[in-house]
Scaffold this motif. Structure first.
Motif, PDB file in Angstrom:
ATOM      1  N   SER A  27     -14.531   4.039  -9.036  1.00 30.03           N
ATOM      2  CA  SER A  27     -13.269   4.471  -8.429  1.00 30.03           C
ATOM      3  C   SER A  27     -13.468   5.741  -7.611  1.00 30.03           C
ATOM      4  CB  SER A  27     -12.208   4.705  -9.510  1.00 30.03           C
ATOM      5  OG  SER A  27     -11.909   3.516 -10.199  1.00 30.03           O
ATOM      6  N   LEU A  28     -14.241   6.672  -8.158  1.00 31.75           N
ATOM      7  CA  LEU A  28     -14.470   7.931  -7.447  1.00 31.75           C
ATOM      8  C   LEU A  28     -15.365   7.743  -6.227  1.00 31.75           C
ATOM      9  CD1 LEU A  28     -14.904  10.419 -10.443  1.00 31.75           C
ATOM     10  CD2 LEU A  28     -12.941  10.139  -8.937  1.00 31.75           C
ATOM     11  N   VAL A  29     -16.323   6.812  -6.315  1.00 33.00           N
ATOM     12  CA  VAL A  29     -17.149   6.511  -5.141  1.00 33.00           C
ATOM     13  C   VAL A  29     -16.276   5.978  -4.009  1.00 33.00           C
ATOM     14  CG1 VAL A  29     -18.915   4.955  -4.228  1.00 33.00           C
ATOM     15  CG2 VAL A  29     -19.308   6.149  -6.386  1.00 33.00           C
ATOM     16  N   LEU A  30     -15.380   5.050  -4.356  1.00 34.96           N
ATOM     17  CA  LEU A  30     -14.464   4.516  -3.345  1.00 34.96           C
ATOM     18  C   LEU A  30     -13.552   5.601  -2.795  1.00 34.96           C
ATOM     19  CD1 LEU A  30     -13.448   1.108  -4.977  1.00 34.96           C
ATOM     20  CD2 LEU A  30     -14.803   1.438  -2.906  1.00 34.96           C
ATOM     21  N   ILE A  34     -13.915   6.497   1.047  1.00 34.19           N
ATOM     22  CA  ILE A  34     -12.809   6.225   1.969  1.00 34.19           C
ATOM     23  C   ILE A  34     -12.318   7.515   2.623  1.00 34.19           C
ATOM     24  CG2 ILE A  34     -10.408   5.440   2.101  1.00 34.19           C
ATOM     25  CD1 ILE A  34     -11.069   3.426  -0.096  1.00 34.19           C
ATOM     26  N   GLU A  35     -12.226   8.576   1.846  1.00 35.48           N
ATOM     27  CA  GLU A  35     -11.777   9.857   2.399  1.00 35.48           C
ATOM     28  C   GLU A  35     -12.753  10.372   3.446  1.00 35.48           C
ATOM     29  OE1 GLU A  35      -9.546  13.361   2.971  1.00 35.48           O
ATOM     30  OE2 GLU A  35      -9.088  11.343   2.258  1.00 35.48           O
ATOM     31  N   HIS A  36     -14.064  10.221   3.177  1.00 27.66           N
ATOM     32  CA  HIS A  36     -15.075  10.677   4.131  1.00 27.66           C
ATOM     33  C   HIS A  36     -15.037   9.836   5.402  1.00 27.66           C
ATOM     34  CE1 HIS A  36     -18.683  12.561   5.586  1.00 27.66           C
ATOM     35  NE2 HIS A  36     -19.361  11.433   5.586  1.00 27.66           N
ATOM     36  N   ILE A  37     -14.930   8.516   5.237  1.00 23.54           N
ATOM     37  CA  ILE A  37     -14.884   7.630   6.402  1.00 23.54           C
ATOM     38  C   ILE A  37     -13.604   7.879   7.211  1.00 23.54           C
ATOM     39  CG2 ILE A  37     -14.616   5.215   7.093  1.00 23.54           C
ATOM     40  CD1 ILE A  37     -16.583   4.497   4.892  1.00 23.54           C
ATOM     41  N   ILE A 288      -2.642   4.949   6.030  1.00 23.85           N
ATOM     42  CA  ILE A 288      -2.909   3.808   5.157  1.00 23.85           C
ATOM     43  C   ILE A 288      -4.194   4.035   4.370  1.00 23.85           C
ATOM     44  CG2 ILE A 288      -3.574   1.364   5.152  1.00 23.85           C
ATOM     45  CD1 ILE A 288      -1.578   0.943   7.421  1.00 23.85           C
ATOM     46  N   LEU A 289      -5.222   4.562   5.036  1.00 26.16           N
ATOM     47  CA  LEU A 289      -6.483   4.857   4.346  1.00 26.16           C
ATOM     48  C   LEU A 289      -6.274   5.904   3.259  1.00 26.16           C
ATOM     49  CD1 LEU A 289      -9.088   4.899   7.259  1.00 26.16           C
ATOM     50  CD2 LEU A 289      -8.881   3.222   5.437  1.00 26.16           C
ATOM     51  N   LEU A 290      -5.437   6.914   3.552  1.00 27.76           N
ATOM     52  CA  LEU A 290      -5.145   7.936   2.550  1.00 27.76           C
ATOM     53  C   LEU A 290      -4.407   7.316   1.367  1.00 27.76           C
ATOM     54  CD1 LEU A 290      -5.141  10.873   1.661  1.00 27.76           C
ATOM     55  CD2 LEU A 290      -3.037  11.217   2.983  1.00 27.76           C
ATOM     56  N   LEU A 291      -3.465   6.409   1.635  1.00 30.05           N
ATOM     57  CA  LEU A 291      -2.732   5.743   0.566  1.00 30.05           C
ATOM     58  C   LEU A 291      -3.674   4.911  -0.306  1.00 30.05           C
ATOM     59  CD1 LEU A 291      -0.030   5.028  -0.768  1.00 30.05           C
ATOM     60  CD2 LEU A 291       0.199   3.170   0.901  1.00 30.05           C
ATOM     61  N   ILE A 292      -4.600   4.192   0.353  1.00 33.27           N
ATOM     62  CA  ILE A 292      -5.583   3.405  -0.399  1.00 33.27           C
ATOM     63  C   ILE A 292      -6.431   4.309  -1.285  1.00 33.27           C
ATOM     64  CG2 ILE A 292      -7.646   1.958  -0.171  1.00 33.27           C
ATOM     65  CD1 ILE A 292      -6.392   0.800   2.371  1.00 33.27           C
ATOM     66  N   THR A 293      -6.798   5.476  -0.767  1.00 26.50           N
ATOM     67  CA  THR A 293      -7.580   6.442  -1.534  1.00 26.50           C
ATOM     68  C   THR A 293      -6.838   6.852  -2.802  1.00 26.50           C
ATOM     69  OG1 THR A 293      -8.590   7.303   0.487  1.00 26.50           O
ATOM     70  CG2 THR A 293      -8.695   8.707  -1.443  1.00 26.50           C
ATOM     71  N   LEU A 294      -5.566   7.170  -2.654  1.00 30.52           N
ATOM     72  CA  LEU A 294      -4.777   7.598  -3.810  1.00 30.52           C
ATOM     73  C   LEU A 294      -4.593   6.462  -4.810  1.00 30.52           C
ATOM     74  CD1 LEU A 294      -2.064   9.708  -1.938  1.00 30.52           C
ATOM     75  CD2 LEU A 294      -4.016  10.556  -3.244  1.00 30.52           C
ATOM     76  N   MET A 295      -4.415   5.247  -4.318  1.00 32.00           N
ATOM     77  CA  MET A 295      -4.259   4.106  -5.211  1.00 32.00           C
ATOM     78  C   MET A 295      -5.541   3.830  -5.997  1.00 32.00           C
ATOM     79  SD  MET A 295      -2.046   1.554  -2.744  1.00 32.00           S
ATOM     80  CE  MET A 295      -2.081   0.203  -3.913  1.00 32.00           C
ATOM     81  N   VAL A 296      -6.678   3.990  -5.330  1.00 31.85           N
ATOM     82  CA  VAL A 296      -7.961   3.806  -6.023  1.00 31.85           C
ATOM     83  C   VAL A 296      -8.123   4.839  -7.126  1.00 31.85           C
ATOM     84  CG1 VAL A 296     -10.463   4.045  -5.725  1.00 31.85           C
ATOM     85  CG2 VAL A 296      -9.147   2.674  -4.113  1.00 31.85           C
ATOM     86  N   LEU A 297      -7.777   6.087  -6.826  1.00 32.46           N
ATOM     87  CA  LEU A 297      -7.866   7.144  -7.831  1.00 32.46           C
ATOM     88  C   LEU A 297      -6.938   6.848  -9.008  1.00 32.46           C
ATOM     89  CD1 LEU A 297      -8.706   9.933  -8.888  1.00 32.46           C
ATOM     90  CD2 LEU A 297      -6.924  10.927  -7.428  1.00 32.46           C
ATOM     91  N   ALA A 298      -5.709   6.458  -8.712  1.00 34.95           N
ATOM     92  CA  ALA A 298      -4.752   6.161  -9.779  1.00 34.95           C
ATOM     93  C   ALA A 298      -5.247   5.013 -10.651  1.00 34.95           C
ATOM     94  CB  ALA A 298      -3.390   5.822  -9.180  1.00 34.95           C
ATOM     95  N   ALA A 299      -5.811   3.982 -10.026  1.00 36.17           N
ATOM     96  CA  ALA A 299      -6.309   2.832 -10.785  1.00 36.17           C
ATOM     97  C   ALA A 299      -7.439   3.238 -11.723  1.00 36.17           C
ATOM     98  CB  ALA A 299      -6.783   1.738  -9.828  1.00 36.17           C
ATOM     99  N   GLY A 300      -8.348   4.090 -11.234  1.00 38.57           N
ATOM    100  CA  GLY A 300      -9.457   4.536 -12.071  1.00 38.57           C
ATOM    101  C   GLY A 300      -9.001   5.362 -13.253  1.00 38.57           C
ATOM    102  N   LEU A 301      -8.074   6.274 -13.018  1.00 45.57           N
ATOM    103  CA  LEU A 301      -7.604   7.146 -14.094  1.00 45.57           C
ATOM    104  C   LEU A 301      -6.759   6.373 -15.114  1.00 45.57           C
ATOM    105  CD1 LEU A 301      -6.681  10.332 -12.047  1.00 45.57           C
ATOM    106  CD2 LEU A 301      -8.672  10.000 -13.507  1.00 45.57           C
ATOM    107  N   VAL A 302      -5.927   5.470 -14.626  1.00 48.78           N
ATOM    108  CA  VAL A 302      -5.120   4.663 -15.546  1.00 48.78           C
ATOM    109  C   VAL A 302      -6.020   3.750 -16.377  1.00 48.78           C
ATOM    110  CG1 VAL A 302      -3.407   2.814 -15.673  1.00 48.78           C
ATOM    111  CG2 VAL A 302      -3.020   4.763 -14.170  1.00 48.78           C
ATOM    112  N   GLY A 303      -7.076   3.226 -15.753  1.00 53.57           N
ATOM    113  CA  GLY A 303      -8.022   2.402 -16.498  1.00 53.57           C
ATOM    114  C   GLY A 303      -8.692   3.185 -17.613  1.00 53.57           C
ATOM    115  N   MET A 304      -9.054   4.437 -17.314  1.00 52.67           N
ATOM    116  CA  MET A 304      -9.658   5.274 -18.347  1.00 52.67           C
ATOM    117  C   MET A 304      -8.675   5.542 -19.479  1.00 52.67           C
ATOM    118  SD  MET A 304     -11.253   9.125 -17.966  1.00 52.67           S
ATOM    119  CE  MET A 304      -9.674   9.792 -17.471  1.00 52.67           C
TER     120      MET A 304
END
Length: 418
Positions: A27-30, A34-37, A288-304
């Motif tokens: 999740s953090l890699v994504l 995404i933020e870097h790209i 949209i890319l920023l939103l995807i970034t935040l969603m990826v982070l949320a998914a990773g943390l909620v999974g943990m």
């Protein structure tokens, strides 16, 4: 003592901990990728044209001039006379110019008439010059240089003959069949509109239209390709031209002089400013890319958090034993919090390493195929803010399983379940 206990507790549940660590790391890699790209895409876009100080065309809007001269989108409102071009090109502050003549196409790809200055001075990305994957520049009137995408999609090779068409449609019924062009060179991929362009000389543009008038062949007049070579093929007009100055200090002075040119109405734009303005109009993509970034982070943390909650039932006896030997509810609470922070920190370090290796491996591929010139180093001051936000979010979400452990009574883990 608390840190050691948290480390040993994670090691005791290494299977679950490793799965949680893997999920969070991905999740953090994504997120970081995404933020870097997202940032590098903006930088690459604004550098679609690099090293060009001004783009000059007939009087029109800034974005319209940029779109048809750089991106080959749309058409010019009017042309610039050759006499005006020659007069401006002799300005003492101008070092070089690249003439551009548009209006024809080949199987849906735009045809650009220019001269050798194009291959010498045209720059993209970080001052990258054009290079050839095969062949060389055109030298004759009926020679063409193809962009990488044109050659790849149409399967062309050096030495093949192609026929150009009048207009810019994918299908045209007005073709210059009597004057075919030989492919002399194929450019290396740039990931820019250059890849989708057929390049010929200005004389070639003039030659195919020598017996045409108002977009159609002149009735009763047919001039062969050989006869055309004996005629004066000096261009009569251009669509636009790019300008490089001796000193960038003179940019605004020369721009004002061109905009106030009395011979004919002209517009001179700064390509960097126009590209930045165009990107602002496309800011929805960046959001949209920023939103995807935040969603990826949320998914990773909620999974943990979900994994930790699921493991609390397995840890009832462990928590009860800690309480039995004198650990307070708050001690158990902070133990869970510390475990989460350790997992998050390790995941952040692993994700940074994975991202660095990935960027190093795909940097050249992205540049060649997508024109995306990205830095191998994805870390900046913003990365520290992201790291702090991730740790804070992980701590907040960890409060849920930590509170569950805090509320567990001593008897919950020691009583016999029937």
């Amino acid at each position: 003592m608390l840190i050691k206990l948290a480390r040993l507790s994670l090691w005791n549940r290494k299977g679950t901990a490793l799965m949680t660590l893997l999920s969070l790391t991905l999740s953090l890699v994504l997120l970081l990728g995404i933020e870097h790209i997202r940032k590098e895409a903006r930088s690459s876009f604004t550098n679609t044209v690099s090293g060009t100080d001004l783009i000059v065309g007939a009087r029109s809007g800034q974005l319209n001039l940029l779109l048809y001269s750089v991106f080959r989108i749309g058409n010019a409102t009017a042309n610039v006379s050759w006499a005006t071009y020659e007069r401006i090109a002799k300005h003492p502050q101008i070092s070089w110019t690249i003439p551009l003549a548009l209006g024809d196409s080949h199987r849906g790809y735009r045809v650009l008439g220019t001269n050798q200055s194009y291959f010498e001075h045209y720059r993209y990305a970080n001052q990258q010059g054009l290079s050839f994957a095969a062949g060389e520049q055109f030298a004759g009137v009926y020679e063409a240089v193809l962009g990488a995408e044109v050659a790849k999609q149409l399967g062309y090779q050096l030495g093949q003959e192609i026929t150009l068409a009048h207009g810019v449609g994918a299908v045209s019924f007005s073709e210059h069949k009597d004057k075919p062009f030989v492919i002399k060179g194929i450019l290396a991929a740039t990931g820019t509109p250059v890849d989708q362009t057929v390049h010929i000389s200005l004389e070639g543009i003039e030659a195919i239209h020598i017996d045409w008038q108002q977009g159609a062949p002149m009735p009763g007049r047919k001039i062969s390709a050989e006869q055309t070579l004996e005629m004066d093929l000096t261009p009569k007009a251009l669509t636009a031209f790019m300008v490089g100055l001796n000193s960038r200090m003179a940019t605004f002075v020369v721009q004002r002089q061109i905009n106030e040119f009395r011979g004919e109405p002209l517009t001179a734009i700064l390509p960097g400013v126009a590209l930045a303005e165009l990107w602002q109009m496309l800011s929805m993509v960046e959001n949209i890319l920023l939103l995807i970034t935040l969603m990826v982070l949320a998914a990773g943390l909620v999974g943990m958090m979900t994994t930790l909650l699921a493991s609390m039932r397995e840890r009832q006896r462990e928590v009860a034993i800690l309480r039995a030997v004198g650990a307070s509810p708050w001690y158990v609470f902070w133990l869970i919090q510390l475990e989460v922070l350790l997992l998050t920190l390790v995941a952040m370090l692993l994700s940074a390493a994975v991202l660095l290796l990935t960027l190093f491996g795909v940097q050249d591929w992205l540049a060649a195929h997508y024109g995306l010139f990205i830095s191998v180093m994805p870390f900046s001051t913003e990365t520290l803010y992201w790291a702090a936000s991730i740790l804070a979010a992980a701590s907040v979400l960890a409060c849920i399983p930590a509170f569950v452990a805090y509320r567990k009574a001593l008897t919950d883990g020691l009583s016999v379940k029937l």
